[in-house]
Design an enzyme around this catalytic site. Structure first.
Site, PDB file in Angstrom:
ATOM      1  N   ASP A   1      51.523  40.766  29.416  1.00 21.64           N
ATOM      2  CA  ASP A   1      50.588  41.418  30.336  1.00 21.64           C
ATOM      3  C   ASP A   1      50.340  42.849  29.869  1.00 21.64           C
ATOM      4  O   ASP A   1      51.262  43.552  29.455  1.00 21.64           O
ATOM      5  CB  ASP A   1      51.161  41.412  31.762  1.00 21.64           C
TER       6      ASP A   1
ATOM      7  N   CYS B   1      34.710  34.650  30.401  1.00 21.41           N
ATOM      8  CA  CYS B   1      36.044  34.773  30.981  1.00 21.41           C
ATOM      9  C   CYS B   1      36.965  35.557  30.039  1.00 21.41           C
ATOM     10  O   CYS B   1      37.112  35.218  28.860  1.00 21.41           O
ATOM     11  CB  CYS B   1      36.611  33.377  31.240  1.00 21.41           C
TER      12      CYS B   1
ATOM     13  N   ASN C   1      49.095  34.077  41.525  1.00 23.62           N
ATOM     14  CA  ASN C   1      48.196  34.687  42.505  1.00 23.62           C
ATOM     15  C   ASN C   1      46.922  33.848  42.578  1.00 23.62           C
ATOM     16  O   ASN C   1      46.350  33.491  41.536  1.00 23.62           O
ATOM     17  CB  ASN C   1      47.862  36.118  42.099  1.00 23.62           C
TER      18      ASN C   1
ATOM     19  N   HIS D   1      46.471  31.393  35.873  1.00 23.37           N
ATOM     20  CA  HIS D   1      47.563  31.909  35.051  1.00 23.37           C
ATOM     21  C   HIS D   1      48.810  32.051  35.897  1.00 23.37           C
ATOM     22  O   HIS D   1      48.740  32.309  37.097  1.00 23.37           O
ATOM     23  CB  HIS D   1      47.202  33.271  34.428  1.00 23.37           C
TER      24      HIS D   1
ATOM     25  N   HIS E   1      39.727  26.205  30.712  1.00 26.24           N
ATOM     26  CA  HIS E   1      39.348  27.135  31.775  1.00 26.24           C
ATOM     27  C   HIS E   1      39.392  26.451  33.131  1.00 26.24           C
ATOM     28  O   HIS E   1      38.647  25.510  33.396  1.00 26.24           O
ATOM     29  CB  HIS E   1      37.945  27.709  31.545  1.00 26.24           C
TER      30      HIS E   1
ATOM     31  N   HIS F   1      40.859  32.990  35.870  1.00 25.13           N
ATOM     32  CA  HIS F   1      41.291  31.915  34.967  1.00 25.13           C
ATOM     33  C   HIS F   1      42.751  31.694  35.349  1.00 25.13           C
ATOM     34  O   HIS F   1      43.569  32.624  35.257  1.00 25.13           O
ATOM     35  CB  HIS F   1      41.123  32.348  33.506  1.00 25.13           C
TER      36      HIS F   1
HETATM   37  P1  5GP Z   1      46.122  38.551  38.600  1.00 23.26           P
HETATM   38  O1  5GP Z   1      45.922  39.861  39.319  1.00 23.26           O
HETATM   39  O2  5GP Z   1      44.803  37.842  38.402  1.00 23.26           O
HETATM   40  O3  5GP Z   1      47.171  37.690  39.198  1.00 23.26           O
HETATM   41  O4  5GP Z   1      46.687  38.918  37.166  1.00 23.26           O
HETATM   42  C1  5GP Z   1      45.881  39.329  36.114  1.00 23.26           C
HETATM   43  C2  5GP Z   1      46.768  40.011  35.140  1.00 23.26           C
HETATM   44  O5  5GP Z   1      46.062  40.152  33.941  1.00 23.26           O
HETATM   45  C3  5GP Z   1      47.202  41.427  35.576  1.00 23.26           C
HETATM   46  O6  5GP Z   1      48.616  41.493  35.654  1.00 23.26           O
HETATM   47  C4  5GP Z   1      46.645  42.322  34.490  1.00 23.26           C
HETATM   48  O7  5GP Z   1      47.508  43.385  34.145  1.00 23.26           O
HETATM   49  C5  5GP Z   1      46.437  41.355  33.337  1.00 23.26           C
HETATM   50  N1  5GP Z   1      45.356  41.730  32.437  1.00 23.26           N
HETATM   51  C6  5GP Z   1      44.110  42.137  32.790  1.00 23.26           C
HETATM   52  N2  5GP Z   1      43.373  42.366  31.702  1.00 23.26           N
HETATM   53  C7  5GP Z   1      44.182  42.095  30.638  1.00 23.26           C
HETATM   54  C8  5GP Z   1      43.965  42.159  29.234  1.00 23.26           C
HETATM   55  O8  5GP Z   1      42.891  42.495  28.726  1.00 23.26           O
HETATM   56  N3  5GP Z   1      45.016  41.818  28.434  1.00 23.26           N
HETATM   57  C9  5GP Z   1      46.226  41.451  28.959  1.00 23.26           C
HETATM   58  N4  5GP Z   1      47.198  41.153  28.103  1.00 23.26           N
HETATM   59  N5  5GP Z   1      46.452  41.374  30.287  1.00 23.26           N
HETATM   60  C10 5GP Z   1      45.433  41.691  31.110  1.00 23.26           C
HETATM   61 ZN    ZN Z   2      38.736  31.200  31.230  1.00 23.81          ZN
END
Ligand code: 5GP
Ligand code: ZN
Length: 150
Positions: free
Chosen positions: A67, A41, A123, A136, A83, A134
């Site tokens: 982010d 993850c 989301n 968030h 997790h 995971h």
């Molecule tokens: P989701 O789309 O799952 O709601 O949000 C995932 C978030 O994780 C996205 O806003 C994306 O920009 C962020 N993200 C993805 N990979 C990484 C990473 O390696 N580091 C950081 N800091 N954010 C990440």
């Molecule tokens: Zn995780």
């Protein structure tokens, strides 16, 4: 308190006591909870410190970091150390953790001086636009946010 990125991994392993930015004492778990899912993850690796991130806040239950692809001047991800795949995977015994996640988002919003307002988004699943499995919370602020989202 903001922690050095490089310090996070070792802290998780060595169990230390730290102050967060409000001066509360907290303990970091001695070992992260590893399951097969967690081992692969992205956010577990960020929490562990093997993938770098820009820390914003942490305590014994959550880790928050910037982010990588911000959608607003303030875009922080607040992540439980444990997790959990998504909000949909949170059983009744996770209610306290879910409350803490929201509380931490509000604390960070105060720290970031988002007194004009902000949004906390979780989301969930494919239709919810979740891309990292995971749980968030996104904390978004620093500009007027449109409603409804796309
Ligand atoms: P989701 O789309 O799952 O709601 O949000 C995932 C978030 O994780 C996205 O806003 C994306 O920009 C962020 N993200 C993805 N990979 C990484 C990473 O390696 N580091 C950081 N800091 N954010 C990440
Ligand atoms: Zn995780």
């Amino acid at each position: 308190m903001q922690l050095e990125e490089s310090a996070l991994g070792s802290e998780i392993r060595t169990q230390v006591t730290q102050n967060n930015f409000r001066g509360c004492r907290f303990r970091v778990a001695k070992e992260p909870v590893y399951t097969d899912l967690a081992m692969n993850c992205l956010f577990c690796k960020i929490i562990e410190g093997t993938i770098p991130s820009t820390p914003v806040y942490q305590d014994e239950l959550v880790y928050a970091f910037a982010d990588i692809n911000p959608k607003a001047p303030v875009h922080v991800l607040v992540v439980p150390r444990e997790h959990l795949g998504s909000l949909d995977d949170a059983s009744a015994d996770k209610r306290e953790l879910l409350g803490h996640l929201l509380w931490a988002a509000a604390e960070i919003a105060q720290q970031k001086k988002l007194g004009k307002g902000y949004r906390v988004v979780v989301n969930t699943g494919e239709d919810g636009g979740q891309s990292v499995d995971h749980l968030h919370a996104h904390l978004l602020g620093g500009r007027a946010l449109n409603w409804p989202p796309g």
